[in-house]
Design an enzyme around this catalytic site. Structure first.
Site, short mmCIF file in Angstrom:
data_model
loop_
_atom_site.label_atom_id
_atom_site.label_comp_id
_atom_site.label_asym_id
_atom_site.label_seq_id
_atom_site.Cartn_x
_atom_site.Cartn_y
_atom_site.Cartn_z
N HIS A 34 -15.53 32.34 25.87
CA HIS A 34 -16.14 31.83 24.64
C HIS A 34 -17.61 32.17 24.58
O HIS A 34 -18.29 32.30 25.60
CB HIS A 34 -15.91 30.32 24.47
CG HIS A 34 -16.55 29.45 25.51
ND1 HIS A 34 -17.84 28.98 25.40
CD2 HIS A 34 -16.08 28.93 26.67
CE1 HIS A 34 -18.13 28.22 26.44
NE2 HIS A 34 -17.08 28.17 27.24
N ASP A 36 -20.05 30.49 22.58
CA ASP A 36 -21.02 29.42 22.35
C ASP A 36 -21.44 28.79 23.67
O ASP A 36 -20.73 28.87 24.68
CB ASP A 36 -20.44 28.36 21.42
CG ASP A 36 -19.18 27.70 21.98
OD1 ASP A 36 -18.34 28.42 22.55
OD2 ASP A 36 -19.04 26.47 21.85
N ASP A 96 -22.08 29.61 31.11
CA ASP A 96 -20.90 29.02 30.47
C ASP A 96 -20.99 29.31 28.98
O ASP A 96 -21.63 28.57 28.25
CB ASP A 96 -20.88 27.52 30.75
CG ASP A 96 -19.73 26.79 30.09
OD1 ASP A 96 -18.76 27.45 29.69
OD2 ASP A 96 -19.81 25.55 29.96
N GLU A 134 -15.99 26.57 21.46
CA GLU A 134 -15.24 25.97 22.57
C GLU A 134 -15.87 24.68 23.03
O GLU A 134 -15.18 23.71 23.39
CB GLU A 134 -15.16 26.97 23.73
CG GLU A 134 -14.20 26.56 24.86
CD GLU A 134 -14.84 25.69 25.93
OE1 GLU A 134 -14.10 25.15 26.77
OE2 GLU A 134 -16.09 25.52 25.94
N GLU A 135 -17.20 24.64 23.04
CA GLU A 135 -17.90 23.48 23.58
C GLU A 135 -17.72 22.22 22.73
O GLU A 135 -17.99 21.12 23.20
CB GLU A 135 -19.39 23.78 23.75
CG GLU A 135 -19.71 24.87 24.76
CD GLU A 135 -19.39 24.49 26.19
OE1 GLU A 135 -18.90 23.36 26.41
OE2 GLU A 135 -19.61 25.32 27.09
N ASP A 157 -13.54 30.94 32.45
CA ASP A 157 -14.46 29.92 31.96
C ASP A 157 -14.68 28.82 32.99
O ASP A 157 -15.07 27.71 32.65
CB ASP A 157 -13.88 29.31 30.66
CG ASP A 157 -14.83 28.36 29.96
OD1 ASP A 157 -16.05 28.45 30.20
OD2 ASP A 157 -14.36 27.52 29.17
N HIS A 339 -24.08 23.24 31.57
CA HIS A 339 -24.48 22.26 30.54
C HIS A 339 -25.85 21.64 30.79
O HIS A 339 -26.16 20.59 30.22
CB HIS A 339 -23.42 21.16 30.37
CG HIS A 339 -22.14 21.65 29.78
ND1 HIS A 339 -21.25 20.80 29.14
CD2 HIS A 339 -21.57 22.88 29.73
CE1 HIS A 339 -20.21 21.51 28.73
NE2 HIS A 339 -20.39 22.78 29.08
#
Length: 366
Positions: A34, A36, A96, A134-135, A157, A339
């Site tokens: 992904h 994002d 990520d 995705e997030e 991922d 994150h």
């Protein structure tokens, strides 16, 4: 070298690497990542820093006084001597899942080059897909599984190279809107209903030990992610997680009972609960195709890694895609501390992930 490359109106990017001669009959294998990054911290204007021959100690980042401390992150000991990438402390790194995107594209580049230099190297068709959103759990909302054309797939991922995940949380969101009764505090007796205090009462009805900071492994939780408000009104946002479907349903039922109880205790206020399922444990859809896990383990071993099969304390696009008819476990990327501004990636592990993918492609070409 990819064919049929498309960007959908929803930002989904797809393409196909054609099969090597003689492998056209192999099932198409999907590889997904992904684009994002997590919304909790800025991913804009990233200034990456390369730390060559990492000494195993603390890593001081130049912005914000942030330090990636070896004592806080024991995995760092295993990365000593390797090359690490961090941001400067003011943003996410974005490993990520930019690491997954980079690894899939590097694989495609390598496969195309090998086909010229080593025609004996075989591969079936490889379907490549990159998703947005995705997030926030919406990556597959507009993903066309039938058009993608893969029979099986992997998301790239995860965290450490060699990690393989085919179990994830069942997930739901819970939003609580509380409308209180606001009057002058000097004349409030018997009249005022403080929405913030009602919110505290509701949260107190949930088990104190079932929170992210006190759970691990297969243990589920309630996570109060946001609380805003005044005396007059308050808004709460929770995420509810559990690997076990029955325990997941009980957690949702407890949330419903808690909201109903505080509503009954405060009849002149209003308590409104909105519950919504986000995704489910993909294990339920992968038990009939465990060759995906077995081949990933074999590929990790061939790449010189020790495979680690472990549950995800979260979710991936693969969780929802598995329920949409595309069985899809998750592979590590060589990234860590996702994150937040202490995020990092290991160059050697990213290279190893490309090797894992190459071996998976060879296994499925047969």
């Amino acid at each position: 070298g990819l064919q049929d490359v498309k960007v959908s109106e929803f930002g989904v990017v797809t393409g196909v690497l054609p099969a090597a001669p003689g492998c056209e009959g192999a099932p198409a294998l999907g590889l997904l990542a992904h684009m994002d990054t997590a919304p909790a911290f800025s991913g804009e204007n990233v200034k990456p820093i390369l730390h060559e021959k990492y000494d195993g100690g603390d890593i001081a980042l130049p912005q914000g006084g942030r330090v990636i401390k070896a004592a806080d992150f024991p995995f760092l000991a295993g990365l000593k001597g390797k090359t690490l990438i961090t941001a400067d402390g003011s943003t996410l790194l974005g490993a990520d899942d930019k690491a997954g995107v980079a690894e899939i594209m590097t694989l495609c580049q390598r496969v195309m080059a090998e086909l010229v230099a080593h025609p004996e190297k075989k591969h079936g068709p490889i379907a490549v897909g990159f998703t947005p959103d995705e997030e926030i759990g919406e990556g597959p909302d507009h993903f066309d599984v039938a058009a993608f054309g893969a029979r099986y797939a992997y998301t790239v991922d995860g965290s450490a190279a060699g990690s393989i995940e085919y179990e994830n949380f069942n997930a739901a969101s819970a939003k609580v809107d509380i409308t209180g009764v606001s009057v002058h505090p000097g004349a409030a007796k018997g009249v005022m209903e403080n929405a913030l205090l009602i919110a505290q009462e509701l949260n107190a009805l949930l088990p104190r030990s079932a929170v992210p900071g006190k759970t691990d492994g297969y243990e589920g939780f309630f996570h109060l992610d946001a609380l805003t408000g005044t005396t007059a009104s308050a808004h709460m946002e929770y995420i509810i997680r559990d690997h076990d479907r029955a325990k997941f349903e009980e957690k949702k039922a407890l949330m419903e009972r808690s909201a109903a109880q505080v509503g009954a205790d405060h009849p002149t206020a209003r308590v409104e609960l909105t519950l919504k399922d986000s995704y489910y444990n993909m294990k339920e859809k992968l038990t009939d195709c465990m060759h995906l896990v077995d081949n990933a383990k074999r590929a990790a071993e061939l790449a010189g890694l020790t495979p680690a099969v472990e549950p995800i304390r979260g979710g991936t696009d693969g969780a929802r895609l598995s329920y949409m008819g595309l069985p899809c476990p998750n592979l590590g990327t060589g990234g860590y501390n996702f994150h937040g501004p202490l995020e990092l990636a290991c160059v050697e592990e990213m290279d190893a992930v490309v090797e894992v993918l190459r071996h998976i492609v060879e296994l499925y070409s047969k």
